[in-house]
Design a protein around this motif. Structure first.
Motif, mmCIF file in Angstrom:
data_model
loop_
_atom_site.group_PDB
_atom_site.id
_atom_site.type_symbol
_atom_site.label_atom_id
_atom_site.label_comp_id
_atom_site.label_asym_id
_atom_site.label_seq_id
_atom_site.Cartn_x
_atom_site.Cartn_y
_atom_site.Cartn_z
ATOM 1 N N GLN A 30 -35.023 3.390 49.932
ATOM 2 C CA GLN A 30 -36.057 2.821 50.795
ATOM 3 C C GLN A 30 -36.989 1.901 50.016
ATOM 4 O OE1 GLN A 30 -37.899 6.271 52.409
ATOM 5 N NE2 GLN A 30 -36.100 6.871 53.601
ATOM 6 N N LEU A 31 -37.194 2.185 48.753
ATOM 7 C CA LEU A 31 -38.098 1.364 47.949
ATOM 8 C C LEU A 31 -37.432 0.104 47.417
ATOM 9 C CD1 LEU A 31 -40.026 4.074 45.921
ATOM 10 C CD2 LEU A 31 -40.786 2.814 47.913
ATOM 11 N N ARG A 37 -41.032 -7.794 46.758
ATOM 12 C CA ARG A 37 -42.434 -8.162 46.932
ATOM 13 C C ARG A 37 -43.294 -7.691 45.768
ATOM 14 N NH1 ARG A 37 -44.044 -6.145 52.776
ATOM 15 N NH2 ARG A 37 -44.647 -4.483 51.373
ATOM 16 N N VAL A 38 -42.917 -6.596 45.154
ATOM 17 C CA VAL A 38 -43.716 -5.998 44.100
ATOM 18 C C VAL A 38 -43.361 -6.558 42.718
ATOM 19 C CG1 VAL A 38 -44.316 -3.770 43.048
ATOM 20 C CG2 VAL A 38 -43.931 -3.923 45.483
ATOM 21 N N GLN A 39 -42.184 -7.144 42.580
ATOM 22 C CA GLN A 39 -41.690 -7.601 41.277
ATOM 23 C C GLN A 39 -42.633 -8.583 40.571
ATOM 24 O OE1 GLN A 39 -38.955 -6.067 40.282
ATOM 25 N NE2 GLN A 39 -39.065 -6.988 38.277
ATOM 26 N N VAL A 41 -45.864 -8.759 40.706
ATOM 27 C CA VAL A 41 -47.027 -8.007 40.245
ATOM 28 C C VAL A 41 -46.650 -7.124 39.058
ATOM 29 C CG1 VAL A 41 -48.728 -6.274 40.914
ATOM 30 C CG2 VAL A 41 -48.075 -8.056 42.511
ATOM 31 N N LEU A 42 -45.479 -6.508 39.113
ATOM 32 C CA LEU A 42 -45.034 -5.662 38.004
ATOM 33 C C LEU A 42 -44.774 -6.469 36.735
ATOM 34 C CD1 LEU A 42 -42.633 -3.173 39.805
ATOM 35 C CD2 LEU A 42 -44.945 -2.762 38.976
ATOM 36 N N ALA A 43 -44.422 -7.739 36.875
ATOM 37 C CA ALA A 43 -44.210 -8.581 35.696
ATOM 38 C C ALA A 43 -45.523 -8.849 34.965
ATOM 39 C CB ALA A 43 -43.560 -9.893 36.113
ATOM 40 N N LEU A 44 -46.639 -8.804 35.664
ATOM 41 C CA LEU A 44 -47.945 -9.041 35.043
ATOM 42 C C LEU A 44 -48.570 -7.777 34.463
ATOM 43 C CD1 LEU A 44 -49.443 -11.402 37.736
ATOM 44 C CD2 LEU A 44 -48.437 -12.032 35.550
ATOM 45 N N LEU A 45 -47.983 -6.633 34.712
ATOM 46 C CA LEU A 45 -48.562 -5.383 34.276
ATOM 47 C C LEU A 45 -48.567 -5.199 32.753
ATOM 48 C CD1 LEU A 45 -49.878 -2.863 35.421
ATOM 49 C CD2 LEU A 45 -47.633 -1.821 35.511
ATOM 50 N N PRO A 46 -47.477 -5.433 32.021
ATOM 51 C CA PRO A 46 -47.532 -5.236 30.565
ATOM 52 C C PRO A 46 -48.561 -6.111 29.850
ATOM 53 C CG PRO A 46 -45.255 -5.288 31.283
ATOM 54 C CD PRO A 46 -46.097 -5.668 32.460
ATOM 55 N N PRO A 47 -48.671 -7.418 30.153
ATOM 56 C CA PRO A 47 -49.730 -8.184 29.475
ATOM 57 C C PRO A 47 -51.135 -7.704 29.820
ATOM 58 C CG PRO A 47 -48.157 -9.671 30.501
ATOM 59 C CD PRO A 47 -47.812 -8.307 30.942
ATOM 60 N N ALA A 48 -51.346 -7.245 31.043
ATOM 61 C CA ALA A 48 -52.673 -6.759 31.426
ATOM 62 C C ALA A 48 -53.026 -5.477 30.680
ATOM 63 C CB ALA A 48 -52.725 -6.526 32.935
#
Length: 106
Positions: A30-31, A37-39, A41-48
């Motif tokens: 289901q996810l 849509r979330v990909q 945002v998740l790509a920006l997570l490690p640099p943040a």
């Protein structure tokens, strides 16, 4: 704590752990459709996360309110090398060399 209470606590913790792990397996299909849509945002997570962990110790390193400009310069060199080489070893080596050379010569 009685033996029965302890065993009940173990059983509850085991069921909670099992249900958390099962939820990821059950919701996987289901996810997957929402992952597009979330990909971005998740790509920006490690640099943040890396910036949140690294910038405060670089800028506010001493007990006084003064900024250690040598550490800021080493951090900027590390950032430039990371952008240039897209590797982990060269930014670390370059930043540490700038920091150590600056401390030795200044």
């Amino acid at each position: 704590m009685s033996d029965m209470t302890l065993w009940l606590l173990f059983a509850i913790c085991g069921l909670l752990t099992f249900s958390i792990r099962l939820s990821f397996v059950q919701l996987h299909g289901q996810l997957a459709k929402h992952l597009e849509r979330v990909q971005p945002v998740l790509a920006l997570l490690p640099p943040a996360v890396l910036a949140a962990l690294c910038i405060p110790p670089i800028v506010l390193s001493s007990h006084s309110a003064a900024v250690d400009w040598l550490q800021v310069a080493a951090g900027l060199v590390t950032l430039l090398l990371a952008v240039r080489f897209k590797s982990i070893i060269w930014p670390i080596l370059g930043g540490m060399c700038v920091l150590w050379a600056g401390r030795y010569f200044l």
